[in-house]
Design a protein around this motif. Structure first.
Motif, PDB file in Angstrom:
ATOM      1  N   LYS A  66       0.835  -1.208   0.000  1.00 12.03           N
ATOM      2  CA  LYS A  66       0.000   0.000   0.000  1.00 12.03           C
ATOM      3  C   LYS A  66       0.866   1.252   0.000  1.00 12.03           C
ATOM      4  O   LYS A  66       0.534   2.245  -0.646  1.00 12.03           O
ATOM      5  N   LEU A  69       2.226   1.787  -3.492  1.00 15.98           N
ATOM      6  CA  LEU A  69       1.160   2.260  -4.375  1.00 15.98           C
ATOM      7  C   LEU A  69       0.874   3.742  -4.135  1.00 15.98           C
ATOM      8  O   LEU A  69       0.680   4.502  -5.089  1.00 15.98           O
ATOM      9  N   SER A  70       0.859   4.157  -2.888  1.00 13.65           N
ATOM     10  CA  SER A  70       0.612   5.560  -2.558  1.00 13.65           C
ATOM     11  C   SER A  70       1.740   6.458  -3.073  1.00 13.65           C
ATOM     12  O   SER A  70       1.491   7.521  -3.644  1.00 13.65           O
ATOM     13  N   ALA A  73       1.429   6.667  -6.831  1.00 13.94           N
ATOM     14  CA  ALA A  73       0.346   7.569  -7.242  1.00 13.94           C
ATOM     15  C   ALA A  73       0.774   9.022  -7.086  1.00 13.94           C
ATOM     16  O   ALA A  73       0.494   9.863  -7.948  1.00 13.94           O
ATOM     17  N   VAL A  76       3.097   9.869  -9.898  1.00 14.82           N
ATOM     18  CA  VAL A  76       2.349  10.028 -11.153  1.00 14.82           C
ATOM     19  C   VAL A  76       1.727  11.424 -11.212  1.00 14.82           C
ATOM     20  O   VAL A  76       1.769  12.095 -12.252  1.00 14.82           O
ATOM     21  N   ILE A  77       1.175  11.881 -10.101  1.00 16.44           N
ATOM     22  CA  ILE A  77       0.583  13.226 -10.053  1.00 16.44           C
ATOM     23  C   ILE A  77       1.658  14.286 -10.305  1.00 16.44           C
ATOM     24  O   ILE A  77       1.443  15.248 -11.049  1.00 16.44           O
TER      25      ILE A  77
END
Length: 139
Positions: A66, A69-70, A73, A76-77
């Motif tokens: 997790k 993944l955070s 993300a 990616v932003i």
């Protein structure tokens, strides 16, 4: 001696030093402003170090999947925000005429930071709203 006690002692010492410097500044001794700034830098360095230690500790204590993944993300932003930012939407002439070294790259970084802030703020507000809506319907 536990870490909590050590931190309480350090906080107490820095608080007393800060109060003494603040009182000296209020009494008209302008030379103490530099010393107050050094205390501020020490406090900031301690806070950053402790945050870094506890974030790294939390990364390895929790669910690593997790966490990755955070972080992914978030990256990616950041990448999307950087790609959206042009860096040419600002007239740089007023800045360079005043001697401020602003380039298109600096403008692009600032634009990317603003886009990332907007995206993360929208995501945070949406998450809070969704959480509130879920609580309303689960009662």
């Amino acid at each position: 001696m536990s870490l909590h006690k050590i931190l309480k002692i350090i906080v107490g010492i820095l608080s007393v030093v800060g109060v003494i410097f603040a009182l000296m500044i209020m009494s008209g001794n302008e030379g103490m402003i530099d010393n107050m700034m050094y205390v501020t830098y020490v406090v900031l360095a301690l806070i950053l170090a402790l945050v870094l230690v506890y974030v790294i500790k939390g990364l390895f204590a929790g669910d690593i999947k997790k966490t990755l993944l955070s972080v992914g993300a978030f990256l990616v932003i950041i990448v999307i925000s950087y790609a959206m930012s042009s860096g040419t939407d600002l007239d740089l002439e007023p800045f360079t005429s005043k001697g401020v070294d602003i380039t298109e790259a600096t403008s692009k970084y600032v634009g990317a930071g603003l886009y990332a802030f907007y995206a993360l703020a929208i995501i945070a507000i949406g998450a809070m709203a969704l959480s509130g809506i879920k609580k309303i319907f689960n009662k």
